[in-house]
Design an enzyme around this catalytic site. Structure first.
Site, PDB file in Angstrom:
ATOM      1  N   ASP A 154       7.340  -3.934 -11.494  1.00 38.10           N
ATOM      2  CA  ASP A 154       8.514  -4.476 -12.146  1.00 38.10           C
ATOM      3  C   ASP A 154       9.654  -4.595 -11.125  1.00 38.10           C
ATOM      4  O   ASP A 154      10.060  -3.588 -10.537  1.00 38.10           O
ATOM      5  CB  ASP A 154       8.914  -3.529 -13.286  1.00 38.10           C
ATOM      6  CG  ASP A 154      10.037  -4.108 -14.115  1.00 38.10           C
ATOM      7  OD1 ASP A 154      10.695  -5.058 -13.661  1.00 38.10           O
ATOM      8  OD2 ASP A 154      10.269  -3.599 -15.226  1.00 38.10           O
ATOM      9  N   ASP A 178      -3.393  -8.626   8.342  1.00 34.59           N
ATOM     10  CA  ASP A 178      -3.058  -8.812   6.933  1.00 34.59           C
ATOM     11  C   ASP A 178      -3.340 -10.253   6.535  1.00 34.59           C
ATOM     12  O   ASP A 178      -4.122 -10.943   7.186  1.00 34.59           O
ATOM     13  CB  ASP A 178      -1.583  -8.447   6.700  1.00 34.59           C
ATOM     14  CG  ASP A 178      -1.362  -7.762   5.359  1.00 34.59           C
ATOM     15  OD1 ASP A 178      -1.602  -8.407   4.326  1.00 34.59           O
ATOM     16  OD2 ASP A 178      -0.953  -6.587   5.343  1.00 34.59           O
ATOM     17  N   ASP A 182      -8.180 -15.841  27.807  1.00 39.53           N
ATOM     18  CA  ASP A 182      -8.647 -14.721  26.990  1.00 39.53           C
ATOM     19  C   ASP A 182      -9.693 -15.118  25.963  1.00 39.53           C
ATOM     20  O   ASP A 182     -10.114 -14.314  25.133  1.00 39.53           O
ATOM     21  CB  ASP A 182      -7.469 -14.042  26.277  1.00 39.53           C
ATOM     22  CG  ASP A 182      -6.783 -14.943  25.257  1.00 39.53           C
ATOM     23  OD1 ASP A 182      -7.106 -16.161  25.209  1.00 39.53           O
ATOM     24  OD2 ASP A 182      -5.910 -14.457  24.518  1.00 39.53           O
ATOM     25  N   ASP A 231      -3.415 -20.335  13.770  1.00 39.80           N
ATOM     26  CA  ASP A 231      -2.226 -20.431  12.917  1.00 39.80           C
ATOM     27  C   ASP A 231      -2.255 -19.397  11.794  1.00 39.80           C
ATOM     28  O   ASP A 231      -2.737 -19.671  10.694  1.00 39.80           O
ATOM     29  CB  ASP A 231      -2.127 -21.834  12.328  1.00 39.80           C
ATOM     30  CG  ASP A 231      -0.785 -22.082  11.661  1.00 39.80           C
ATOM     31  OD1 ASP A 231       0.071 -21.180  11.718  1.00 39.80           O
ATOM     32  OD2 ASP A 231      -0.599 -23.168  11.096  1.00 39.80           O
ATOM     33  N   HIS A 274       1.509 -10.761   0.830  1.00 38.97           N
ATOM     34  CA  HIS A 274       1.215  -9.394   1.249  1.00 38.97           C
ATOM     35  C   HIS A 274       1.552  -9.165   2.718  1.00 38.97           C
ATOM     36  O   HIS A 274       2.216  -8.197   3.086  1.00 38.97           O
ATOM     37  CB  HIS A 274      -0.257  -9.090   0.985  1.00 38.97           C
ATOM     38  CG  HIS A 274      -0.603  -7.649   1.057  1.00 38.97           C
ATOM     39  ND1 HIS A 274      -1.066  -7.049   2.201  1.00 38.97           N
ATOM     40  CD2 HIS A 274      -0.562  -6.671   0.119  1.00 38.97           C
ATOM     41  CE1 HIS A 274      -1.294  -5.777   1.978  1.00 38.97           C
ATOM     42  NE2 HIS A 274      -1.007  -5.515   0.718  1.00 38.97           N
ATOM     43  N   ASN A 307      21.080  -7.475  11.791  1.00 34.64           N
ATOM     44  CA  ASN A 307      21.376  -8.905  11.854  1.00 34.64           C
ATOM     45  C   ASN A 307      22.256  -9.342  10.699  1.00 34.64           C
ATOM     46  O   ASN A 307      22.475 -10.542  10.505  1.00 34.64           O
ATOM     47  CB  ASN A 307      20.092  -9.726  11.881  1.00 34.64           C
ATOM     48  CG  ASN A 307      19.259  -9.572  10.618  1.00 34.64           C
ATOM     49  OD1 ASN A 307      19.481  -8.665   9.826  1.00 34.64           O
ATOM     50  ND2 ASN A 307      18.287 -10.467  10.433  1.00 34.64           N
ATOM     51  N   ILE A 316      16.949  -6.981   4.873  1.00 37.80           N
ATOM     52  CA  ILE A 316      16.436  -5.628   5.028  1.00 37.80           C
ATOM     53  C   ILE A 316      16.399  -5.235   6.493  1.00 37.80           C
ATOM     54  O   ILE A 316      16.665  -6.052   7.381  1.00 37.80           O
ATOM     55  CB  ILE A 316      15.020  -5.510   4.444  1.00 37.80           C
ATOM     56  CG1 ILE A 316      14.070  -6.458   5.201  1.00 37.80           C
ATOM     57  CG2 ILE A 316      15.008  -5.788   2.949  1.00 37.80           C
ATOM     58  CD1 ILE A 316      12.613  -6.198   4.957  1.00 37.80           C
ATOM     59  N   VAL A 376      -7.683   7.464  12.585  1.00 35.47           N
ATOM     60  CA  VAL A 376      -6.808   6.641  11.757  1.00 35.47           C
ATOM     61  C   VAL A 376      -5.889   7.550  10.936  1.00 35.47           C
ATOM     62  O   VAL A 376      -6.368   8.485  10.284  1.00 35.47           O
ATOM     63  CB  VAL A 376      -7.617   5.726  10.810  1.00 35.47           C
ATOM     64  CG1 VAL A 376      -6.688   4.875   9.952  1.00 35.47           C
ATOM     65  CG2 VAL A 376      -8.572   4.839  11.603  1.00 35.47           C
ATOM     66  N   ASP A 410      -3.518  11.994   5.756  1.00 34.02           N
ATOM     67  CA  ASP A 410      -2.737  12.651   6.804  1.00 34.02           C
ATOM     68  C   ASP A 410      -1.313  12.956   6.377  1.00 34.02           C
ATOM     69  O   ASP A 410      -0.777  14.020   6.692  1.00 34.02           O
ATOM     70  CB  ASP A 410      -2.713  11.784   8.058  1.00 34.02           C
ATOM     71  CG  ASP A 410      -4.049  11.811   8.781  1.00 34.02           C
ATOM     72  OD1 ASP A 410      -4.328  12.811   9.458  1.00 34.02           O
ATOM     73  OD2 ASP A 410      -4.817  10.844   8.658  1.00 34.02           O
ATOM     74  N   SER A 467      -0.052   0.166   0.399  1.00 30.34           N
ATOM     75  CA  SER A 467       0.090  -0.842   1.445  1.00 30.34           C
ATOM     76  C   SER A 467       1.534  -0.993   1.888  1.00 30.34           C
ATOM     77  O   SER A 467       1.801  -1.486   2.990  1.00 30.34           O
ATOM     78  CB  SER A 467      -0.450  -2.193   0.967  1.00 30.34           C
ATOM     79  OG  SER A 467       0.249  -2.633  -0.166  1.00 30.34           O
TER      80      SER A 467
END
Length: 938
Positions: A125, A162, A192, A209, A219, A233, A237, A327, A350, A380
């Site tokens: 919400d 992501d 590379d 791209d 996400h 700036n 956020i 990880v 962790d 996430s």
């Protein structure tokens, strides 16, 4: 670093965890293969491997990471990703078949599916945090104070793996790490292997791209904003990483033609200079050695800090990649420091970070301006806060390696979150505490000694049986400030696992110093009985040192797995609780397989088949491609007795299928009591596993006819898939071998007076043949194999000059089985170095079977009873007066004497209250003879 030994065990355990999830989906027709170290030649030049690829009809074998960094001798834990290949096979080739064929080459280390993981998006919400100060998590984690010490550095780059990312957003457009040495000009300027990777890379669609050019960008934009949104700036956020840059790496497709590619992106990020990688995605279950290798490569070979979301399932479960070694696994809390209701929790987490109502940049392209923001919720959104903090730590303390950065963040966490009443039940399941960014970057005053490896002997990846004893050696590494007077204490949190020796006095450890108790390992014992099937046993390491240093870690083992290994002879076979041989399922995760004299696996799949018609078939074998039928369910766990009443090892269990009804018309309606027997002597019986099945008709109708048989898909050395199937009518054995390099002969023998059927199958037969494995193994095909083997037409498969990939079904016919009646069918699994020795084993098996028949039901005196069965606190034994006094002995499933009592004339009670639940054998010894009965104690 997590404790690596547990991963294989827990990947199995998850399948039986009621709170857990099924294994994640896989990419059909694609497997990942790792060659063994020292294979001696490029993959294209390994004859055994090339022969196996031909057997599997492979269309390509491609090196996944040809440019990856070779392991350094100075890094013993490093991995070599140059030995990892992606293999394309026809979709109908099962994982079990591919594993058996490739492992038998001797040059392959592992074979796995390519799992598809999912982004962890949990909508919320948008009014959940409508008060002033919308980025409450920056205050809670003290990020503002952290920026007084360090505002990050643009040279520290975060790899954001992501969805696509919206580059035009006002808080992201200046934070992207552009690759100026490879501008968009159609040329691979930096050499590379990626053309024009100026913006990063879209691995899901294999192009340059990863920008938000579709709706699949929300996400990735949100997680990037939390970790690295532009600060100072005057807009929107501030990301926790402040000045930190990020590299966009799209791993989820925005089109129907793309595919998940998270682990390929991790290697890219590690090879292209990222110091931290964020993984706000994953899946429950499906442990993968390939995925672990990728994480190890990034963390050890490339010294990258890996951060992953722990999952949005409110349960104690493993979630990958968060639960892998190396990880940082991040769960979520709310604004009051309470565990978020959706958050996954476990001993492998962790630390925690806020994950409820997190505001960040919005990736929707449907907005009219580029300044849109949104609230969302999930682990996430918690993970990228830790990712940003790791970037600050890397910038402030460049001397720390990735392992030390993780330790610094763990030990800087606020433990006060465990004082929140809502978290009382989760102590030890949410890591060291809630993220505190300021404490992590303020100073190097933290200490963390850590168990970095656990080695158990004997090593049994499939779990430990009742009565097993274990030795556990650990390696302790001090990652941060010196610790004096360090000790490790091992504590079992399970009633089924006892620590007999659990103290390790380490002493003082300087920074990065190590110690091991290998010379005097911890000693443990598994309970002799009463362990529920597939039990997770948790061990806790308590580390303590001077000046109040304390920390804990956990290790989890699988106890009482749902199979037993009959291995007292030269032939070793796993018998599972649902009638399968070798492995419980087609992914070969439960069970140790079938082998002969420590050979490679002989059998990719095998098990019991029952049928009455083409539509009423019961089994737990392959059905459609990539799936197994679920006809059988377990009534009594398979248990091993060593010695057993009639053999050096015996295994017994009970399972059944469902009763036929309008909803389940395909059921047969039979209860099965299975028994396996194995011998250490004489020599010929060392090559034999005898199997018999007592079949009880549970239906109200007569089953006529009823077919019972054993299916075996052999993959024998020297070249699996180059076998022939033959029939020995004298010994009634259907056997297979490699005609050009016959190292092992293996087969199944039909025992008993009933006629024998045998149906040999060419697994590579084309479409249109009566049994075509290209689209699975249907019930109608299984019925045909059971019923069609009573003539000569189908008894052999494979040309003697070339061989092929073969399977066999041996069967027998029960003409009729009335309601409530039972009958027994028996088979022997055989293996030997030569055909003559296989035939000798068949003759020994027949003799053993006939001896069993002669002694199977010794006549008890009239009036002798042993009840109730199942029994609880006591067992009543009744005998006629003519027998006189007697002694009663009770043996457990391992053949050990568990109880004994002297009974007067006529019998009496035998106390069982002190015994754990399980299967027992009761033996009555009297002057007139002895009698036995099997009971269940509840």
């Amino acid at each position: 670093m997590k404790l690596s030994f547990t991963l294989l065990l827990l990947s199995l355990l998850l399948e039986f965890n009621s709170a857990g999830a099924q294994a994640p989906p896989t990419r059909p027709g694609l497997l990942v293969v790792k060659l063994r170290a020292g294979a001696g030649a490029p993959a294209a030049e390994l004859p055994a491997l090339q022969a196996a690829l031909q057997t599997l009809r492979a269309t390509s074998l491609t090196q996944k990471f040809p440019r990856s960094l070779a392991p350094s001798p100075e890094q013993p834990a490093a991995v070599d990703l140059r030995r990892v290949f992606e293999l394309s096979v026809p979709p109908e080739v099962s994982l079990a078949k591919a594993r058996a064929v490739l492992l038998a080459t001797g040059v392959v280390e592992y074979v796995e599916p390519l799992y598809v993981r999912q982004p962890l998006y949990l909508p919320n919400d948008p009014l959940a945090d409508s008060t002033a100060g919308k980025q409450y998590y920056l205050r809670l984690t003290q990020a503002y104070r952290a920026w007084d010490f360090m505002k990050g550095d643009t040279s520290v780059v975060i790899g954001m793996t992501d969805t696509g990312i919206r580059f035009t957003h006002e808080d992201l457009r200046r934070q992207v790490k552009y690759n100026y040495v490879d501008p968009i000009n159609g040329i691979d300027d930096d050499g590379d292997g990626y053309i024009d990777n100026f913006y990063g890379w879209d691995f899901s669609n294999n192009n340059n791209d990863p920008r938000a050019n579709d709706d699949n960008a929300v996400h990735g934009t949100e997680t990037s904003g939390v970790a690295a949104g532009q600060a100072d700036n005057g807009l929107g956020i501030a990301g926790v990483g402040f000045n930190t840059k990020f590299l966009p790496l799209q791993i989820f497709p925005g089109t129907t033609t793309g595919a998940f590619a998270g682990f390929e992106a991790i290697v890219y990020a590690a090879d292209h200079g990222c110091r931290v990688i964020n993984m706000s995605w994953g899946g429950a279950g499906g442990y993968s050695r390939f995925e672990q290798d990728v994480c190890t490569y990034a963390a050890v070979n490339r010294d990258v800090v890996l951060v992953a979301a722990a999952g949005n399932t409110p349960a104690d479960l493993l979630f990958y990649p968060a639960s892998y070694d190396h990880v940082l696994s991040i769960t979520a809390t709310d604004a009051a420091d309470a565990k978020a209701g959706f958050s996954t929790y476990s001993h492998r987490v962790d630390l925690a970070a806020p994950g409820v109502a997190i505001i960040s940049a919005l990736g929707s392209k449907n907005g009219s301006v580029d300044a849109d923001y949104n609230y969302n919720t999930g682990t996430s959104l918690a993970a990228p806060q830790v990712t940003g903090a790791a970037a600050l730590v890397r910038a402030h303390f460049p001397q720390l390696n990735a392992e030390q950065v993780q330790a610094q963040i763990r030990q800087a966490a606020d433990t006060s979150m465990y004082q929140v009443p809502a978290n009382a039940a989760y102590r030890g399941y949410l890591g060291t505490g809630r993220l505190n960014v300021a404490r992590a970057v303020a100073a190097l005053t933290q200490r963390e000694a850590r168990i970095v490896s656990s080695t158990i002997a004997p090593a049994r990846p499939s779990g430990y049986a009742p009565g097993d004893t274990l030795r556990l050696a650990v390696q302790v590494r001090n990652l941060l400030g010196p610790v004096a007077g360090l000790s490790v204490r091992l504590i079992s949190l399970s009633p089924y696992l006892t620590v007999r020796a659990g103290s390790f006095a380490v002493g003082s450890l300087a920074t990065l110093a190590e110690a091991t108790n290998e010379a005097a390992p911890f000693r443990l014992a598994v309970a002799a009985g009463g362990i529920p099937v597939n039990t997770k046993a948790t061990l806790r390491y308590d580390l303590a040192g001077e000046a109040g240093y304390r920390s804990t870690q956990y290790l989890e083992l699988l106890l009482n797995p749902d199979y037993v290994q009959l291995n007292v002879g030269d032939l070793s076979l796993s018998l599972t609780g649902r009638g399968n041989l070798g492995y419980d399922d087609i992914t070969a995760t439960v069970g140790q397989g079938v082998s002969y004299r420590a050979s490679t696996p002989l059998l990719s799949e095998g098990g019991l088949l029952l049928a009455t018609t083409p539509t009423r078939v019961a089994d737990h074998l392959r059905s459609t491609t990539g799936a197994a039928r679920q006809s059988f369910f377990e009534l009594m766990q398979v248990a091993r007795m060593a010695p057993g009443p009639r053999a050096d090892q015996e295994a017994r269990g009970t399972f059944r299928d469902s009763l036929p009804d309008p909803q389940r018309p395909r059921s047969v309606g039979v209860r099965v009591r299975q028994r396996g027997q194995s011998w250490a002597a004489p020599a010929a019986l060392r090559d034999v596993i005898l199997l018999d099945y007592s079949l009880l008709n549970l239906t109200a109708d007569t089953l006529k006819p009823l077919y019972a048989g054993i299916f075996t898909d052999w993959d024998l050395p020297g070249t699996p898939g180059r076998n022939v199937a033959r029939w020995d009518s004298v010994n009634r054995v259907s056997y297979a071998y490699d005609p050009l390099d016959p190292r092992v002969y293996a087969g199944v023998q039909v025992l008993g007076p009933r006629p024998a059927g045998v149906y040999a199958i060419d697994n590579n037969a084309p479409a249109g043949t009566p049994i075509y494995f290209g689209d699975g193994f249907s019930p109608a095909e299984k019925f045909l194999a059971l019923s069609g083997g009573f003539n000569r037409a189908h008894r052999e498969a494979g040309a003697a000059a070339t061989g092929t990939d073969v399977s066999q079904v041996v069967s027998m016919l029960v003409p009729r089985l009335a309601p409530g009646d039972s009958t027994t069918v028996a088979f022997a699994v055989l293996a030997a170095p030569s055909l003559a020795e296989l035939q000798g084993a068949a003759q020994a098996a027949l003799a053993a079977y006939q001896q069993v028949l002669a002694t199977a039901r010794p006549a008890a005196p009239p009036g002798w009873q042993c009840y109730p069965n199942p029994a609880q606190s006591q067992l009543q034994v009744r005998m006629p007066a003519s027998v006189g006094a007697a002694t009663v002995q009770v043996f457990d499933s391992q053949g050990r004497l568990a109880a004994q009592a002297a009974l007067p004339t006529g019998g009496g009670p035998v106390a069982l209250a002190a015994l754990p639940p399980g299967l027992y054998v009761v033996r009555v010894l009297a002057a007139a003879g002895s009698w036995t009965q099997r009971i269940s104690h509840e």
